[in-house]
Design an enzyme around this catalytic site. Sequence first.
Site, PDB file in Angstrom:
ATOM      1  N   LEU A 196       0.819  -1.214   0.000  1.00  0.00           N
ATOM      2  CA  LEU A 196       0.000   0.000   0.000  1.00  0.00           C
ATOM      3  C   LEU A 196       0.848   1.258   0.000  1.00  0.00           C
ATOM      4  CD1 LEU A 196      -2.743  -1.173   2.529  1.00  0.00           C
ATOM      5  CD2 LEU A 196      -2.829  -1.210   0.022  1.00  0.00           C
TER       6      LEU A 196
ATOM      7  N   VAL B 181       2.528   4.323  -2.555  1.00  0.00           N
ATOM      8  CA  VAL B 181       1.820   5.331  -3.350  1.00  0.00           C
ATOM      9  C   VAL B 181       0.975   4.679  -4.447  1.00  0.00           C
ATOM     10  CG1 VAL B 181       2.103   7.289  -4.905  1.00  0.00           C
ATOM     11  CG2 VAL B 181       3.542   7.106  -2.878  1.00  0.00           C
ATOM     12  N   MET B 182       1.587   3.785  -5.238  1.00  0.00           N
ATOM     13  CA  MET B 182       0.848   3.133  -6.328  1.00  0.00           C
ATOM     14  C   MET B 182      -0.228   2.197  -5.784  1.00  0.00           C
ATOM     15  SD  MET B 182       1.713   4.030  -9.433  1.00  0.00           S
ATOM     16  CE  MET B 182       1.352   2.640 -10.496  1.00  0.00           C
TER      17      MET B 182
ATOM     18  N   VAL C 276       4.651  -4.455  -4.727  1.00  0.00           N
ATOM     19  CA  VAL C 276       5.803  -4.303  -3.837  1.00  0.00           C
ATOM     20  C   VAL C 276       7.037  -4.028  -4.686  1.00  0.00           C
ATOM     21  CG1 VAL C 276       4.781  -5.839  -2.117  1.00  0.00           C
ATOM     22  CG2 VAL C 276       6.303  -6.785  -3.857  1.00  0.00           C
TER      23      VAL C 276
ATOM     24  N   SER D 259       1.389   1.648 -15.908  1.00  0.00           N
ATOM     25  CA  SER D 259       1.952   2.975 -16.152  1.00  0.00           C
ATOM     26  C   SER D 259       0.918   4.050 -15.874  1.00  0.00           C
ATOM     27  CB  SER D 259       2.430   3.098 -17.603  1.00  0.00           C
ATOM     28  OG  SER D 259       2.879   4.416 -17.858  1.00  0.00           O
ATOM     29  N   GLY D 260       1.406   5.190 -15.422  1.00  0.00           N
ATOM     30  CA  GLY D 260       0.528   6.338 -15.181  1.00  0.00           C
ATOM     31  C   GLY D 260       0.807   7.027 -13.872  1.00  0.00           C
ATOM     32  N   GLY D 261       1.734   6.462 -13.074  1.00  0.00           N
ATOM     33  CA  GLY D 261       2.055   7.079 -11.803  1.00  0.00           C
ATOM     34  C   GLY D 261       0.887   7.014 -10.833  1.00  0.00           C
TER      35      GLY D 261
ATOM     36  N   LYS E  11       6.258  -3.242 -20.603  1.00  0.00           N
ATOM     37  CA  LYS E  11       6.340  -2.076 -19.714  1.00  0.00           C
ATOM     38  C   LYS E  11       7.756  -1.518 -19.674  1.00  0.00           C
ATOM     39  CE  LYS E  11       5.208   0.887 -16.468  1.00  0.00           C
ATOM     40  NZ  LYS E  11       6.428   1.268 -15.792  1.00  0.00           N
TER      41      LYS E  11
ATOM     42  N   GLU F  59       9.715   6.220 -23.079  1.00  0.00           N
ATOM     43  CA  GLU F  59       9.510   7.379 -22.199  1.00  0.00           C
ATOM     44  C   GLU F  59      10.814   8.158 -22.010  1.00  0.00           C
ATOM     45  OE1 GLU F  59       9.000   7.502 -17.458  1.00  0.00           O
ATOM     46  OE2 GLU F  59       7.349   6.490 -18.508  1.00  0.00           O
TER      47      GLU F  59
ATOM     48  N   LYS G 264      15.642   4.642 -12.497  1.00  0.00           N
ATOM     49  CA  LYS G 264      15.331   3.490 -11.652  1.00  0.00           C
ATOM     50  C   LYS G 264      15.670   2.154 -12.292  1.00  0.00           C
ATOM     51  CE  LYS G 264      11.842   5.602  -8.681  1.00  0.00           C
ATOM     52  NZ  LYS G 264      10.471   5.494  -8.132  1.00  0.00           N
TER      53      LYS G 264
END
Length: 457
Positions: free
Chosen positions: A8, A10-11, A75, A129-131, A183, A190, A260
């Site tokens: 749990l 941010v994403m 995770v 994807s999309g934050g 991805k 990106e 990253k």
Amino acid sequence: MQVALIGLGVMGKNLALNLIEKGISLVAYDKNPDAGEDLLSIAKSDGLAERLHIVSDLTDMIKRLETPRSILLLVPAGELVDRVCQELIEAGVDANDLIVDCGNSNYKDGIARKLKYQNKFEFATMGISGGAEGARHGPAMMASGSEGGWERVELALEKVAANYKGESCFARVGQSASGHFVKMVHNGIEYSLMQLIAEVYQLLRLGCGKSPQEIATIFDAWSETELNSYLLSISSHILKLEGHNNEPLVDLIDNKVGAKGTGLWTAQNALELGIAVPSLVAAVEARHLTNTYSTHAAKEMTYQTRPTLVAQLDLDELKQAFHFASLLCYRQGLALIKGASRTHQWKVDLAKTLQTWRAGCIIRADYLHQVAQGNEFIDALESEVTALRNVTGIAITTGLAFPVLAASQTYYATLSTPSNGHLVQAQRDYFGEHGLLTHAGELCHLTDLADIDAKVR
């Protein structure tokens, strides 16, 4: 419909809120109890708490779920994924349960895990994807593997994914761990698009003397055309921002770019597969170059500051060059996906892949339908080809750096004009007797084609 979610952050938190908002019953867990309390508090304030169940351990989660179970993992990639999988086995998951790794894991790890856990549970992978904003209101979701288990959760994920003209941006793009590979390449594209926009900004700012506000106005005008994209729009917004003393915000930011790992993986896998994606690789190297002062070889990689020259640019031609270079970045990424799919027998559907990128993700753009048309569309762009040649030449003469712009021009030129590879292969055969092919398709050596009296020492 019932789904479990582990992680749990941010994403995970935002995807959890999205799931329960869409009517899915959710059992959620995080090893940090504060994360669960935070999610529950937000869900209550939004009137969504009735479909949310926070559990304190994985055994409780397993007991609460109807069988066969569907569990999403959000995770951090790496050892933690295996640790959670092992804990789920100990908690009582069975062979019919579906466990989906939704993090930015390396696709090779996904392949290994599918074999490792094949008798314990169904393991699948999905790139998201999309934050945080995308996770909350509709991300792009690139799923793969476990053909049977997906049928239980497809409807739920189609609901929470972004939607483009009535079509969900969730899709099973291929077999095995192809979702994570797609991805990864998405992130490589990106990287290249972000760097390309930065290079256009650099050319306008230092090459043409325009202010950030003026460049933002140019980007806004482009966004009114087929060039509209998420990355172009946020770049325009950033350039309009000012600091406390009315200074352009971009001038207050240190010139070091973080990463990253997915861009690096894209470059590495392209090289391993023998598929050229020079624009994507150039973007990764551009980030590395911004951090040279932090390396052990800093002294060897630091040179005297040089003056740069002014550029005389036609803005319409710059727009065409940017358009064409952007298309080439996508096409290189798709070529890499197609090559990997062929090598690994993933049967990746490129049309479905592009559909997942239509909305919700970072590389969404109005011109993706042009990307989908393939080389036939690219070859019909006469003025854009000329524009990329001209703008690249002008840009380089300023003395500034344009790695992705130059790589894109080189990529297309290499594939659309006479190559120099025949001389390089001749050199290889000259000193290493590697052999070469004639135009007739015959394998031979230089000595078969000409009299060579003596080799140069």
